[in-house]
Design an enzyme around this catalytic site. Structure first.
Site, mmCIF file in Angstrom:
data_model
loop_
_atom_site.group_PDB
_atom_site.id
_atom_site.type_symbol
_atom_site.label_atom_id
_atom_site.label_comp_id
_atom_site.label_asym_id
_atom_site.label_seq_id
_atom_site.Cartn_x
_atom_site.Cartn_y
_atom_site.Cartn_z
ATOM 1 N N CYS A 105 -14.277 -36.078 38.383
ATOM 2 C CA CYS A 105 -13.935 -37.206 39.252
ATOM 3 C C CYS A 105 -12.452 -37.211 39.632
ATOM 4 O O CYS A 105 -11.614 -36.736 38.874
ATOM 5 C CB CYS A 105 -14.229 -38.513 38.550
ATOM 6 N N ARG A 115 -11.426 -30.803 42.894
ATOM 7 C CA ARG A 115 -11.917 -31.038 41.541
ATOM 8 C C ARG A 115 -13.443 -30.986 41.457
ATOM 9 O O ARG A 115 -13.996 -30.874 40.374
ATOM 10 C CB ARG A 115 -11.435 -32.402 41.044
ATOM 11 N N TRP A 133 -18.106 -37.088 40.163
ATOM 12 C CA TRP A 133 -18.855 -35.899 39.730
ATOM 13 C C TRP A 133 -19.834 -36.418 38.693
ATOM 14 O O TRP A 133 -19.447 -36.826 37.600
ATOM 15 C CB TRP A 133 -17.883 -34.893 39.130
ATOM 16 N N ASN A 178 -13.090 -42.033 35.207
ATOM 17 C CA ASN A 178 -13.305 -40.591 35.043
ATOM 18 C C ASN A 178 -13.522 -40.343 33.556
ATOM 19 O O ASN A 178 -12.741 -40.814 32.735
ATOM 20 C CB ASN A 178 -12.065 -39.832 35.542
ATOM 21 N N GLY A 179 -14.595 -39.634 33.214
ATOM 22 C CA GLY A 179 -14.844 -39.341 31.801
ATOM 23 C C GLY A 179 -16.214 -39.841 31.371
ATOM 24 O O GLY A 179 -17.080 -40.088 32.207
ATOM 25 N N GLU A 207 -15.776 -11.218 34.779
ATOM 26 C CA GLU A 207 -15.133 -12.084 35.770
ATOM 27 C C GLU A 207 -15.732 -11.825 37.160
ATOM 28 O O GLU A 207 -15.958 -12.758 37.931
ATOM 29 C CB GLU A 207 -13.611 -11.854 35.748
ATOM 30 N N LYS A 267 -17.601 -14.652 39.426
ATOM 31 C CA LYS A 267 -17.198 -15.004 40.791
ATOM 32 C C LYS A 267 -18.425 -15.027 41.713
ATOM 33 O O LYS A 267 -18.565 -15.899 42.562
ATOM 34 C CB LYS A 267 -16.163 -14.001 41.331
ATOM 35 N N GLU A 290 -20.521 -18.132 40.869
ATOM 36 C CA GLU A 290 -19.865 -19.371 41.299
ATOM 37 C C GLU A 290 -19.944 -19.558 42.812
ATOM 38 O O GLU A 290 -20.178 -20.655 43.293
ATOM 39 C CB GLU A 290 -18.366 -19.331 40.935
ATOM 40 N N HIS A 335 -28.850 -0.473 25.920
ATOM 41 C CA HIS A 335 -29.432 -1.444 25.008
ATOM 42 C C HIS A 335 -30.058 -2.625 25.751
ATOM 43 O O HIS A 335 -30.084 -3.744 25.237
ATOM 44 C CB HIS A 335 -28.369 -1.930 24.016
ATOM 45 N N LYS A 379 -13.242 -28.154 39.261
ATOM 46 C CA LYS A 379 -12.045 -27.362 38.987
ATOM 47 C C LYS A 379 -11.476 -27.697 37.616
ATOM 48 O O LYS A 379 -11.042 -26.832 36.878
ATOM 49 C CB LYS A 379 -10.997 -27.675 40.068
HETATM 50 C C1 G6P Z 1 -13.874 -24.603 35.451
HETATM 51 C C2 G6P Z 1 -13.374 -23.946 36.718
HETATM 52 C C3 G6P Z 1 -13.046 -22.479 36.442
HETATM 53 C C4 G6P Z 1 -12.058 -22.379 35.289
HETATM 54 C C5 G6P Z 1 -12.556 -23.114 34.039
HETATM 55 C C6 G6P Z 1 -11.465 -23.216 32.974
HETATM 56 O O1 G6P Z 1 -15.100 -24.068 35.092
HETATM 57 O O2 G6P Z 1 -14.354 -24.037 37.730
HETATM 58 O O3 G6P Z 1 -12.486 -21.899 37.607
HETATM 59 O O4 G6P Z 1 -11.857 -21.037 34.981
HETATM 60 O O5 G6P Z 1 -12.929 -24.444 34.384
HETATM 61 O O6 G6P Z 1 -10.424 -24.013 33.493
HETATM 62 P P1 G6P Z 1 -8.963 -24.041 32.969
HETATM 63 O O7 G6P Z 1 -8.265 -25.061 33.840
HETATM 64 O O8 G6P Z 1 -9.024 -24.482 31.532
HETATM 65 O O9 G6P Z 1 -8.382 -22.686 33.120
#
Ligand code: G6P
Length: 626
Positions: free
Chosen positions: A2, A27, A74, A98-99, A499, A503, A506, A522, A621
């Site tokens: 949020c 966010r 959110w 928020n929370g 990673e 990507k 995501e 395996h 985010k």
């Molecule tokens: C969320 C974001 C990712 C990020 C992760 C950790 O999942 O979408 O992009 O890598 O949080 O976030 P941080 O701010 O702790 O690096």
């Protein structure tokens, strides 16, 4: 997660709130709303979906007044819908939150017993009820908020407005971030400075369990027991342009292209005459505002003294930051021989980790607000470890909690999927590994010089990778026919494979897995057919021959192979459906270069498929709840 914006001042609150919420869109959210107070009445408008829907709803509305709050939600409790969107209004009290309120079911039961009419499925509305009940007794909003705090369990931040007092906002933080922005005859409160930097550069960050009382003229800070707190504002010199797209179609693309400069900025403070001298880590410096003022040489002595005692390192993070941490393990173990454990923060905090004496716990978090990583650093401190944070956001919660501080220096990252924060983290991890190697006397001056020179060449090599973007775009076009993706690599390329897969998940919502290439036999081999794309990361390092064997095995089973390798390589070309060259670099720096094609391919594929690249569905985010 949020986003919150609150405003008191002479501008139209609607404009400030909408512009602030737009800056917080990164966010992640699914609905939005605002409440503005005028002549003792609250105008409350909420909408499901993106801010555009809210803006459409309010175009025909007249807004007056000098005070308002807004929110992007959110969903946690209750589906995304207009009735669950914030602000929630209960008898003159409007609230954004928020929370998570963990004991919301008990509170709800109690309120229903008392005859309360609950209009949403959220935990947030219940807090508005509690405050509305309390303010009828106290006739004072601040007191009412303070009186109900002990009834709430969880991690939450709130901002509250009351019809009976049109010159007051009360905010409380315990968990998700809140920052106060200071102006002339106007004051602001928001989840993040980015919402406010076009209005002010003076900020006060709230700590947990602090209450702030804002009027147009004054900001007063209190502990949750009502004791006044003095805190000087900090001045941020971010320019508002940093959070604009500057001609790029997406924030993510802009951030990918910013990487050569960002990695240069990440290393710049810590390299002195071709030597690594970590700058102002500030171990034991309590006030982060003083970090810029401490004597760098004294600080460097302290850092080396602290590091010389370290016998074990734990790297804790989530998401992309975790994969960076896994690369950190290879770097630090190789250059300093110190054993490194890596852990996902949500696992670490609940697995009762054994942290021996003389351990360093390094947390990596772009936002500095990830709830699990924050809990992990608190646990590490409880267990007596020395803690070091690597964040992009200075003064963020994790940064404030840590004993020592390092920064990615990447500038604001808006795209939900992390890019430049990842590559800048890898730069800092290299510097850290070199430092440990020096402290443990395993790196000679000559070796250090070579390592630093290699590091300094990385920005220009990244420019070369970016100049190949058209090939990555074509590769992405070809990827759309596949049903699934296996990303594979060995050594430092293994976390890069994960990673790369992340990507793609995501951004393009495609099933992708990252694997250690040596594990192929395996299990993953069974998946290989002509509809499965295999993305192999094969830099010319010590694992080259072994990875090429894996490539051959996959090819022999009909695998469709996209290979990334160092420079022109006929052998790799002949085995691959698509071969993508990456400039040659030392093994420790390859991840910084090889991740860029991964970012760009996922970006282009998501664009081809028509998805929202900057704000992928269901993702946030800054994950401020666990
Ligand atoms: C969320 C974001 C990712 C990020 C992760 C950790 O999942 O979408 O992009 O890598 O949080 O976030 P941080 O701010 O702790 O690096």
């Amino acid at each position: 997660m949020c986003g919150i914006v609150g405003y008191l001042g002479n501008l139209n609150p609607k404009d400030v709130i909408i512009s602030g919420l737009k800056k917080l869109e990164y966010r992640g959210y699914d609905s939005a709303g605002l409440a503005i107070l005028h002549n003792g009445e609250t105008k409350l408008i909420r909408a499901l979906g993106k801010l555009k829907s809210l803006e459409e709803k309010i175009t025909s509305e007249q807004f007056n007044g000098h005070i308002g709050i807004g929110h992007t939600r959110w969903a946690t409790h209750g589906v995304p819908s207009e009735r669950n969107a914030h602000p929630h209004k209960v008898r003159g009290i409007s609230l954004v939150h928020n929370g998570i309120i963990e004991n919301y079911l008990d509170i709800k039961e109690e309120l229903v017993k008392q005859g309360a009419k609950i209009n949403s499925d959220t935990d947030s509305e219940l807090v508005a009820h509690l405050i509305a009940n309390e303010v009828e007794i106290t006739k004072d909003l601040k007191k009412a908020v303070e009186n109900i705090l002990d009834k709430l369990k969880g991690a939450f931040s709130i901002v509250v407005m009351w019809e009976k007092n049109p010159n007051e906002l009360i905010a409380f933080k315990d968990g998700p971030p809140l920052v106060v922005g200071l102006g002339k005859s106007e004051n602001f409160v928001a989840s993040d400075v980015q919402a406010l930097i076009s209005y002010t550069n003076q900020f006060i960050y709230l700590n947990d369990r602090e209450v702030v009382q804002l009027s147009q003229e004054k900001v007063r800070l209190f502990s949750s027991q009502g004791v006044a707190i003095e805190r000087k504002p900090i001045v941020l010199n971010w320019s508002p342009e940093l959070v604009e797209k500057q001609g790029f179609s997406h924030f993510m693309l802009k951030e990918i292209y910013e990487q050569p400069r960002a990695v240069a900025m990440a290393m710049e403070p810590h390299i002195l005459n071709h030597r690594v001298v970590l700058k102002n880590v500030g171990f034991h410096e309590k006030d982060l505002h003083h970090l810029d003022q401490i004597d760098p040489l004294k600080d460097w002595e302290t850092t080396q003294k602290e590091f010389s005692k370290i016998e074990r390192i734990f790297i804790i993070a989530c998401g992309t930051s975790f994969y960076a941490g896994q690369i950190g393990k290879y770097l630090i173990e190789n250059l300093s021989q110190i054993p490194v454990e890596t852990d996902i923060a949500s696992e670490f905090r609940y697995r009762q980790p054994i942290i021996p004496k003389n351990s360093l716990v390094l947390t990596i978090s772009q936002s500095g607000e990830t709830a699990d990583t924050l809990a992990a650093i608190r646990l590490a401190k409880e267990k007596g470890a020395l803690t070091l944070s690597l964040c992009n956001v200075k003064n963020s919660s994790i940064d404030r909690e840590a004993h020592g501080h390092l920064y990615m220096n990447a500038g604001p990252e808006i795209g939900v999927a992390s890019t430049k924060a990842f590559t800048t983290t890898l730069v800092v991890l290299n510097l850290l590994a070199i430092t440990f190697g020096k402290v443990k006397k395993l790196i000679s001056e000559e070796q250090e010089l070579t390592l630093v020179q290699e590091l300094l060449s990385i920005p220009s090599k990244m420019e070369v990778v970016l100049s190949y973007d058209k090939y990555f775009q074509t590769a992405a076009e070809n990827l759309k026919k596949f049903k699934g993706f296996l990303f594979m690599g060995r050594g430092v390329s293994y976390p890069i494979a994960m990673e790369g897969a992340l990507k793609l998940k995501e951004l393009a919502y495609l099933h992708a897995e990252g694997y250690a290439a040596g594990e192929m036999k395996h299990g993953p081999l069974a998946l290989i057919d002509e509809r499965m794309a295999i993305v192999m990361i094969v830099p010319h390092d010590a694992n080259f021959e072994k990875t090429v064997s894996n490539l051959e095995e996959a090819k022999a089973r009909g695998g469709q192979i996209i290979t990334l390798g160092s420079g022109e390589n006929e052998r790799l070309k002949s085995i691959s459906l698509t071969y993508l060259p990456v400039p040659k670099a030392e093994w420790n720096l390859n991840p910084i270069l090889y991740v860029v094609p991964m970012q760009l391919m996922a970006f282009h594929l998501a664009c081809i498929l028509g998805y929202d690249v900057d704000q992928p569905r269901n993702l946030a985010k800054s994950v401020t709840v666990e």
